[in-house]
Design an enzyme around this catalytic site. Structure first.
Site, PDB file in Angstrom:
ATOM      1  N   ASP A 130       0.832  -1.211   0.000  1.00 18.30           N
ATOM      2  CA  ASP A 130       0.000   0.000   0.000  1.00 18.30           C
ATOM      3  C   ASP A 130       0.866   1.260   0.000  1.00 18.30           C
ATOM      4  OD1 ASP A 130      -2.418   1.333  -0.056  1.00 18.30           O
ATOM      5  OD2 ASP A 130      -2.603   1.399   2.132  1.00 18.30           O
ATOM      6  N   GLY A 131       0.330   2.321  -0.587  1.00 22.11           N
ATOM      7  CA  GLY A 131       0.985   3.630  -0.543  1.00 22.11           C
ATOM      8  C   GLY A 131       1.518   4.121  -1.880  1.00 22.11           C
ATOM      9  N   ASN A 132       1.205   3.410  -2.942  1.00 24.47           N
ATOM     10  CA  ASN A 132       1.685   3.832  -4.267  1.00 24.47           C
ATOM     11  C   ASN A 132       1.170   5.217  -4.659  1.00 24.47           C
ATOM     12  OD1 ASN A 132       2.798   1.313  -4.481  1.00 24.47           O
ATOM     13  ND2 ASN A 132       1.300   0.522  -5.945  1.00 24.47           N
ATOM     14  N   GLY A 133      -0.125   5.431  -4.405  1.00 27.25           N
ATOM     15  CA  GLY A 133      -0.753   6.699  -4.800  1.00 27.25           C
ATOM     16  C   GLY A 133      -0.123   7.877  -4.067  1.00 27.25           C
ATOM     17  N   ARG A 134       0.039   7.709  -2.749  1.00 29.87           N
ATOM     18  CA  ARG A 134       0.629   8.791  -1.955  1.00 29.87           C
ATOM     19  C   ARG A 134       2.080   9.051  -2.353  1.00 29.87           C
ATOM     20  NH1 ARG A 134      -0.922   6.096   3.455  1.00 29.87           N
ATOM     21  NH2 ARG A 134      -1.476   4.460   1.975  1.00 29.87           N
ATOM     22  N   ARG A 171      -0.964   9.177  -9.982  1.00 30.00           N
ATOM     23  CA  ARG A 171      -0.964   7.963  -9.153  1.00 30.00           C
ATOM     24  C   ARG A 171      -0.365   6.769  -9.893  1.00 30.00           C
ATOM     25  NH1 ARG A 171      -4.126   7.644  -4.671  1.00 30.00           N
ATOM     26  NH2 ARG A 171      -4.443   5.434  -5.098  1.00 30.00           N
ATOM     27  N   HIS A 189       2.164   3.328  -9.024  1.00 33.90           N
ATOM     28  CA  HIS A 189       1.905   1.906  -9.290  1.00 33.90           C
ATOM     29  C   HIS A 189       3.045   1.312 -10.118  1.00 33.90           C
ATOM     30  CE1 HIS A 189      -1.917   2.330  -7.437  1.00 33.90           C
ATOM     31  NE2 HIS A 189      -2.471   3.048  -8.408  1.00 33.90           N
ATOM     32  N   ARG A 191     -12.346   2.419  -7.927  1.00 34.85           N
ATOM     33  CA  ARG A 191     -11.459   3.554  -8.230  1.00 34.85           C
ATOM     34  C   ARG A 191     -11.789   4.128  -9.608  1.00 34.85           C
ATOM     35  NH1 ARG A 191      -5.564   2.580  -5.575  1.00 34.85           N
ATOM     36  NH2 ARG A 191      -6.326   1.892  -3.552  1.00 34.85           N
ATOM     37  N   LEU A 243      10.662 -20.585  -5.384  1.00 31.36           N
ATOM     38  CA  LEU A 243       9.749 -19.692  -4.646  1.00 31.36           C
ATOM     39  C   LEU A 243       8.372 -19.767  -5.285  1.00 31.36           C
ATOM     40  CD1 LEU A 243       9.264 -17.207  -2.649  1.00 31.36           C
ATOM     41  CD2 LEU A 243       9.742 -15.746  -4.615  1.00 31.36           C
ATOM     42  N   GLU A 289       1.574 -13.219  11.969  1.00 32.41           N
ATOM     43  CA  GLU A 289       2.173 -12.116  12.731  1.00 32.41           C
ATOM     44  C   GLU A 289       2.128 -10.884  11.832  1.00 32.41           C
ATOM     45  OE1 GLU A 289       3.315 -12.158  15.875  1.00 32.41           O
ATOM     46  OE2 GLU A 289       2.740 -14.278  16.081  1.00 32.41           O
TER      47      GLU A 289
HETATM   48  C1  IPE Z   1      -5.284  -2.710  -0.168  1.00 31.63           C
HETATM   49  O1  IPE Z   1      -5.001  -1.364  -0.334  1.00 31.63           O
HETATM   50  C2  IPE Z   1      -5.313  -3.398  -1.497  1.00 31.63           C
HETATM   51  C3  IPE Z   1      -4.024  -3.544  -2.163  1.00 31.63           C
HETATM   52  C4  IPE Z   1      -2.872  -3.181  -1.690  1.00 31.63           C
HETATM   53  C5  IPE Z   1      -4.072  -4.166  -3.454  1.00 31.63           C
HETATM   54  P1  IPE Z   1      -6.151  -0.280  -0.439  1.00 31.63           P
HETATM   55  O2  IPE Z   1      -5.492   1.037  -0.542  1.00 31.63           O
HETATM   56  O3  IPE Z   1      -7.106  -0.645  -1.509  1.00 31.63           O
HETATM   57  O4  IPE Z   1      -6.897  -0.462   0.960  1.00 31.63           O
HETATM   58  P2  IPE Z   1      -7.777   0.560   1.794  1.00 31.63           P
HETATM   59  O5  IPE Z   1      -8.823   1.124   0.873  1.00 31.63           O
HETATM   60  O6  IPE Z   1      -6.856   1.605   2.290  1.00 31.63           O
HETATM   61  O7  IPE Z   1      -8.348  -0.266   2.916  1.00 31.63           O
HETATM   62  C1  IPE Z   2      -1.682   0.249  -3.284  1.00 30.56           C
HETATM   63  O1  IPE Z   2      -1.439   1.607  -3.351  1.00 30.56           O
HETATM   64  C2  IPE Z   2      -1.892  -0.361  -4.644  1.00 30.56           C
HETATM   65  C3  IPE Z   2      -3.284  -0.726  -4.904  1.00 30.56           C
HETATM   66  C4  IPE Z   2      -4.270  -0.658  -4.044  1.00 30.56           C
HETATM   67  C5  IPE Z   2      -3.580  -1.214  -6.229  1.00 30.56           C
HETATM   68  P1  IPE Z   2      -2.625   2.659  -3.330  1.00 30.56           P
HETATM   69  O2  IPE Z   2      -3.026   2.955  -4.723  1.00 30.56           O
HETATM   70  O3  IPE Z   2      -3.729   2.195  -2.453  1.00 30.56           O
HETATM   71  O4  IPE Z   2      -1.890   3.909  -2.701  1.00 30.56           O
HETATM   72  P2  IPE Z   2      -2.468   4.899  -1.625  1.00 30.56           P
HETATM   73  O5  IPE Z   2      -2.911   4.082  -0.451  1.00 30.56           O
HETATM   74  O6  IPE Z   2      -3.597   5.628  -2.257  1.00 30.56           O
HETATM   75  O7  IPE Z   2      -1.313   5.775  -1.312  1.00 30.56           O
HETATM   76 MG    MG Z   3      -4.100   2.435  -0.469  1.00 30.17          MG
END
Ligand code: IPE
Ligand code: IPE
Ligand code: MG
Length: 239
Positions: free
Chosen positions: A10-14, A23, A27, A61, A121, A193
């Site tokens: 998580d966090g690609n967009g930010r 965004r 990704h 999205r 793996l 964990e």
């Molecule tokens: C979880 O991230 C899904 C993936 C990393 C693929 P999201 O960004 O979609 O989750 P929420 O909306 O913050 O719970």
């Molecule tokens: C996770 O990054 C990737 C996917 C959910 C596909 P996000 O796209 O959720 O990035 P944030 O959380 O908005 O930063």
């Molecule tokens: Mg996210």
């Protein structure tokens, strides 16, 4: 070492927004990180790596982001093809690939089939994946097969999941600072964990993954039991 590590990437967009980028740039960059983490798993003897790439909720999205993400998986698999074969990575997809355009679906299914005999793996890509959808699918499968209610066991349900034959995740990492499961590995993660880090996924390095492994090594897993020492003293009281 965990036998199975799972990551909510998580966090690609930010990451992209912080750089004034779209965004999708996040990704794109994030998808490149998987290679190093997979290599680290091989080096440390982690047998299974599951990565959460697209959830059943991510369909909500904007259309252009969704279609970018749909293209990203087949594109990355193609780009990493030689590495996947050299490193003997077995690719498995958790989730429904039916939503992909036919050409991409065939490409993904090809790589799954062609790597089925690899043994270094297991790389599980959770794509169009939801933990509840997976459980629902498993139940439908068992009912369709005519399994008698009395024959339904936990191991039978496990064998109907995408992760059939694999150990449950021992370590579940979430990057990006949020502390929730977001519908990931609902059935399999009961005794995982958890490791949360504020690091945004495109910044997640091999070194940080190794810190998570080191942290995991300090965890005391009880699985509902009492610690071994207490068990010994308990036995002496009882007996
Ligand atoms: C979880 O991230 C899904 C993936 C990393 C693929 P999201 O960004 O979609 O989750 P929420 O909306 O913050 O719970
Ligand atoms: C996770 O990054 C990737 C996917 C959910 C596909 P996000 O796209 O959720 O990035 P944030 O959380 O908005 O930063
Ligand atoms: Mg996210």
């Amino acid at each position: 070492m965990p036998a199975h590590a799972a990551i909510i990437m998580d966090g690609n967009g930010r990451w992209a927004e912080q750089r004034g980028l779209e965004r999708r740039a996040g990704h794109q960059e994030g998808a490149r990180r998987v290679r190093d983490i997979a290599a680290a798993c091989i080096d440390h003897g982690v047998a299974v790596l599951t990565i959460y790439a697209f959830s059943t909720e991510n369909w909500d999205r904007p259309v252009d982001e969704v279609s970018f993400l749909m293209d990203l998986i087949p594109e990355r698999l193609e780009a990493e093809r030689s590495t996947i074969f050299e490193q003997r990575v077995r690719v498995r997809v958790l989730g429904e690939v039916e939503t992909l355009p036919l050409i991409d679906r065939v490409a993904v299914q090809d790589i799954v089939r062609q790597t089925a005999h690899h043994d270094a793996l297991d790389l599980n890509i959770a794509f169009n994946y939801g933990g509840r959808a997976e459980i629902m699918r498993a139940l439908r499968k068992l009912i369709r097969e005519g399994v008698h209610p009395d024959d339904v066991t936990e191991s039978l349900i496990s064998s109907a999941m995408y992760t059939a034959g694999q150990p449950d995740p021992d370590l579940l990492i979430r990057t990006g600072g949020d502390q929730r499961s977001s519908n990931f590995l609902v059935w399999q993660s009961i005794y995982s964990e958890f490791y949360f880090t504020p690091t945004l996924w495109p910044d997640f390095t091999r070194a940080e993954f190794e810190r998570a492994l080191a942290d995991f090594a300090t965890r005391r897993r009880r699985f509902g039991r009492v610690p071994a020492a207490a068990q010994v003293s308990g036995a002496s009281v009882d007996g």
